[in-house]
Design an enzyme around this catalytic site. Structure first.
Site, PDB file in Angstrom:
ATOM      1  N   HIS A  85      13.016  -4.998  -0.926  1.00 33.55           N
ATOM      2  CA  HIS A  85      11.993  -5.758  -0.199  1.00 33.55           C
ATOM      3  C   HIS A  85      11.520  -4.988   1.030  1.00 33.55           C
ATOM      4  CE1 HIS A  85      10.859  -9.356   2.451  1.00 33.55           C
ATOM      5  NE2 HIS A  85       9.917  -9.267   1.530  1.00 33.55           N
TER       6      HIS A  85
ATOM      7  N   HIS B 282       3.176  -5.469   7.606  1.00 32.56           N
ATOM      8  CA  HIS B 282       3.380  -6.853   7.182  1.00 32.56           C
ATOM      9  C   HIS B 282       2.644  -7.874   8.040  1.00 32.56           C
ATOM     10  CE1 HIS B 282       5.435 -10.756   6.924  1.00 32.56           C
ATOM     11  NE2 HIS B 282       5.660 -10.428   5.668  1.00 32.56           N
TER      12      HIS B 282
ATOM     13  N   GLU C 133       9.073  -3.051  -2.992  1.00 30.26           N
ATOM     14  CA  GLU C 133       7.912  -3.868  -2.667  1.00 30.26           C
ATOM     15  C   GLU C 133       7.435  -3.432  -1.294  1.00 30.26           C
ATOM     16  OE1 GLU C 133       6.224  -7.661  -0.676  1.00 30.26           O
ATOM     17  OE2 GLU C 133       7.843  -6.339  -0.035  1.00 30.26           O
TER      18      GLU C 133
ATOM     19  N   ASP D 286       3.976  -3.876   1.637  1.00 26.68           N
ATOM     20  CA  ASP D 286       2.799  -4.674   2.007  1.00 26.68           C
ATOM     21  C   ASP D 286       1.695  -3.751   2.491  1.00 26.68           C
ATOM     22  OD1 ASP D 286       4.184  -7.373   1.953  1.00 26.68           O
ATOM     23  OD2 ASP D 286       5.383  -6.359   3.477  1.00 26.68           O
TER      24      ASP D 286
HETATM   25  O1  G3P Z   1       6.423  -9.958  -2.299  1.00 25.73           O
HETATM   26  C1  G3P Z   1       7.516 -10.699  -1.930  1.00 25.73           C
HETATM   27  C2  G3P Z   1       7.554 -10.972  -0.437  1.00 25.73           C
HETATM   28  O2  G3P Z   1       7.382  -9.760   0.224  1.00 25.73           O
HETATM   29  C3  G3P Z   1       6.503 -11.943   0.025  1.00 25.73           C
HETATM   30  O3  G3P Z   1       6.645 -12.342   1.347  1.00 25.73           O
HETATM   31  O4  G3P Z   1       6.223 -12.230   3.756  1.00 25.73           O
HETATM   32  O5  G3P Z   1       7.982 -10.795   2.783  1.00 25.73           O
HETATM   33  O6  G3P Z   1       5.585 -10.286   2.362  1.00 25.73           O
HETATM   34  P1  G3P Z   1       6.606 -11.381   2.617  1.00 25.73           P
HETATM   35 MG    MG Z   2       5.707  -8.639   1.009  1.00 23.49          MG
END
Ligand code: G3P
Ligand code: MG
Length: 256
Positions: free
Chosen positions: A10, A52, A37, A39
């Site tokens: 993450h 993020h 993952e 952002d």
């Molecule tokens: O994509 C999963 C997760 O990253 C979504 O929430 O706020 O961590 O970007 P966030």
């Molecule tokens: Mg995310």
């Protein structure tokens, strides 16, 4: 065909390195994690970068809105000290730099389109245009977003690429309880997504079974508790996002 791993790091591997950084990508790769993952947002001058929040305060030495910063402004910022002294001096990466690191380390990517408000289409187009020039392995690429407009734009730009619908808890008007958007299946159908990426708060057994019944892949974020991960696995969750992906990998059953 989309080839999801069981565990996705993450924001890179957020428990071990600053989120959404090149260092996080290398940390995940060093741990043997298969996918991360990340952002993506746009700077004011349309450069896709990994970030993020809407604002700079939490993860940099700057302040203010990211949507108001040019890439030149972003380059001046420091994005590691907030996390720990050993990361002092690291920078916010461009998406291009991140993709180069991912390819170099042979990692799969779930790119979350996280647009600043009003930039849903531009962010998607800039990110996907860039990916289309340098990313070949579409079995190991998933584009996801909470923003339906971004997923729609993703479908327009690259219909064949796998998309995932992110779902956060919503408050039930009567009870106040945290629930899933009751229209999720229609939205998923319209956006032609392959995965439903659920907050763990709404990932009940019933919801996961409904996702599977709809012939979609259930994914869950953010899972850092090994026992919870095993439970999700037993319910048929295909992949989980974790800040501690090594711990979760170690604790999952190898036979699904
Ligand atoms: O994509 C999963 C997760 O990253 C979504 O929430 O706020 O961590 O970007 P966030
Ligand atoms: Mg995310």
């Amino acid at each position: 065909m989309l080839k999801l791993p069981k565990v996705i790091g993450h924001r890179g591997a957020a428990a071990y390195a600053p989120e959404n950084t090149i260092e996080g990508i290398h940390t995940a790769a060093d741990m043997g994690i298969e996918w991360v993952e990340l952002d993506v947002k746009l700077t004011k001058d349309d450069i896709p970068i990994l970030f993020h929040d809407e604002t700079l305060e939490r993860t940099t030495n700057g302040s203010g809105f990211i949507a108001e910063m040019t890439y030149e402004d972003i380059k001046q910022l420091e994005a590691g000290s907030w996390y720990g002294d050993s990361f002092a001096g690291i920078k916010i990466p461009t998406l291009e730099e991140a993709i180069e690191a991912l390819i170099d380390r042979n990692l799969g990517l779930n790119l979350e389109i996280k647009p600043c408000p009003g930039r849903e289409v531009e962010t998607t187009e800039a990110a996907l245009d860039l990916l289309s020039t340098i990313w070949d392995d579409h079995d190991r690429l998933l584009i996801s977003s909470f923003q339906h407009v971004s997923l729609e734009a993703s479908k327009d730009v690259a219909q064949d690429w796998s998309r995932g619908l992110l779902l956060a808890p919503e408050n039930d008007e009567e009870t106040g309880a945290e629930v899933i958007n009751p229209n999720w299946a229609e939205i998923a159908d319209y956006l032609d997504v392959k995965t439903i990426n659920l907050s763990r708060k709404i990932a009940s057994r019933d919801v996961i079974e409904a996702v599977i019944d709809a012939e979609l892949h259930p994914l869950v974020f953010t899972v850092n508790d090994p026992l919870e991960a095993r439970q999700f696995q037993s319910w048929g969750v295909d992949a989980m996002f974790s800040d501690e992906p090594d711990v979760i990998v170690e604790n999952l059953l190898t036979v699904h």
